[in-house]
Design a protein around this motif. Sequence first.
Motif: not given
Length: 643
Positions: A189-217
């Motif tokens: 959907v035409a998001v430039e490479r740099q913003p796409a990378t930043v958004i994806t990394l932010a989502a992954l870091i958030t998911l990692g934090g959720l896995l650390a805090s609320f593992r099974i959920w």
Amino acid sequence: MKRWLWPSSADIWLMIGVMCMGIVCAGISSLVPPMGILDIGTTYAQPYLEGFHGLERNPQFSYSFTKEQAIVTFPGIGSSWTTLVMRANGYRPEGIPPAELFLATSETEPIRLQLRSDPARYYLLLPPGDDDLRIQLTSTTFTTPTDPRRLGVAIDWIAAYQLAYGWPFWQALYLALIGGLGYWLLRRVAVERQPATVITLAALITLGGLLASFRIWWAIFTPMLVGLLVGLHLCLGPLRAFTRFAFARGGETLPQWHETWLWRIVLLAALIKIGGVIYPQTIVYDERWHVPRTQMVLDGRFLELVVPSRVTLLGDTVGFEGGHFPYSPLWYLITAPFGLIGIDLGLASNVLNTALDVSRSLLIAYIALRLFGRPGLAVIAAGCYHLLLMPYFLISWGNWPTQLGLWGTLVLIAVVLAYDDRPEERRALWGVAAAAALAMLTYTVVGIMAFTMMGIYALFELVRRETLARHRGRLILLGLAIAEGAAFLIYHMWYVPVIVAETIPAIGAALGQRVGRADAPPLPTPLIDGAFMLNHLTWPGILLILGGAVLVWSAARRAHGLLIGWWAVLLLYSLVSWNIADMILKQVFFMLPLAALCMALAIDWLWRQHWIGKTAVVLSFVYLSLRLADRWYEYIMVKRHIG
């Protein structure tokens, strides 16, 4: 098309990079020793259980009995040594041998426990294995003269504590796929490479934090998120092509920049809304009513949905107090094939229902473009629809046929507007008739509202002296008549006797009681309805909607009578709801797309008012977004409409 099938080399390297980051995030999340507790006697534990009887409660605790064979799963736990703690009751009636329970995993042989006859804790140490701990429970069973179920042991709660670090293989794989698929989706959907990378990394870091805090959920949800991203990739190309075709056939096109933003909105809404309903913890209120009706189709009992039956006795849902009302069977015909191929009907219905809600933004964009001729307004209106908080409540609640009914109504509006400039064409009549039939067949109550709106629009056009306007009026009335004729032959005709014998007297009785109790307010009162609307639309949203309503008339380049009819539905059916039958605010739900159009006009006007207006738009957007997130969490994760 080639671009999304084969990304550039730079994109491939960035995809590999974010996938590696997903693996790292999963690994780091496991540095916090994973643990999880399942309160077996609550609905929150149900996605993790197999082979259990229903929930029960006594004065001390809530619990559930196992069957002879049962399974408990702890997603994301078990890749290292793990302590399992269980509070259970091995109660047996007098004369029955003590309860025996055998616990096993894929790495251990069955461990025999003889349970006490009162609640007690039991501890086991389990060796490393897969990072999804799957515990198999086998128990002796008993029955009682008053309970024929074969009851195993009553379990209060089970907890798993991983004692040392273990590499989370499956979660690393899921996060890697989420990273790669998410980055690729943004690039499509035409998001430039740099913003796409930043958004994806932010989502992954958030998911990692959720896995650390609320593992099974969250560990239970990551594979479903992968599936959702794959589904969006598969649907995006065909849907974009079809939408362009449909817009062109309707006499409109969106410039590339605006089309790109429209699809960004659609994808974000799909991730949030479809992601919400596929989350395993979600409990949808209406499943208890609509899934059995779909099962009736699979059982060969379809005619019970078409003719008056217990399904159409709407005293408990719309207040006719014993009156039958035509109940549209289309939703059940659409969802039945999913059951035939073995897909869970509740899950399929939730996903389809939410996809309808997401796709409505495309119809709203076309309607806005047709009414106002401004691509920017069309995109803003599509976004505003997903900022209105009511749809999130309705998704959590269910209301599947109503959602389909509103979708059919928007199709009817779009078709009528498509032929606005050429109402005398022969194919215009059949197009409007087909769309009107769809609106009526999707859901009768909402279909009647759509017919009311279109009837008012037709009369508005007929009283004008312009030849084209009179053609429009005749086209709409004739199309509505053909559509109702089709609906009558399909299922409305079966209801004529019961409507005359039961429904009309029930309405008369309701009106009589209303007149007889002139000093008593009707239920639900306008005050209750207003409080409900305020709770879900908020004051900023209502102010934007009302402000935009003032601008609509002057901004619209066509179909002013349609706007009058649309607003009239809110007034007319609010009177019905207050005095005759509780419509469960369906008239408010019917108005939400128009509210999105009004909100878009208000935002566009404010944005042009220098820094003060821009500040008001930004603050409103931030507030509505936060409120939306709060509602999503409350209704999808917390309230879930259990009762």
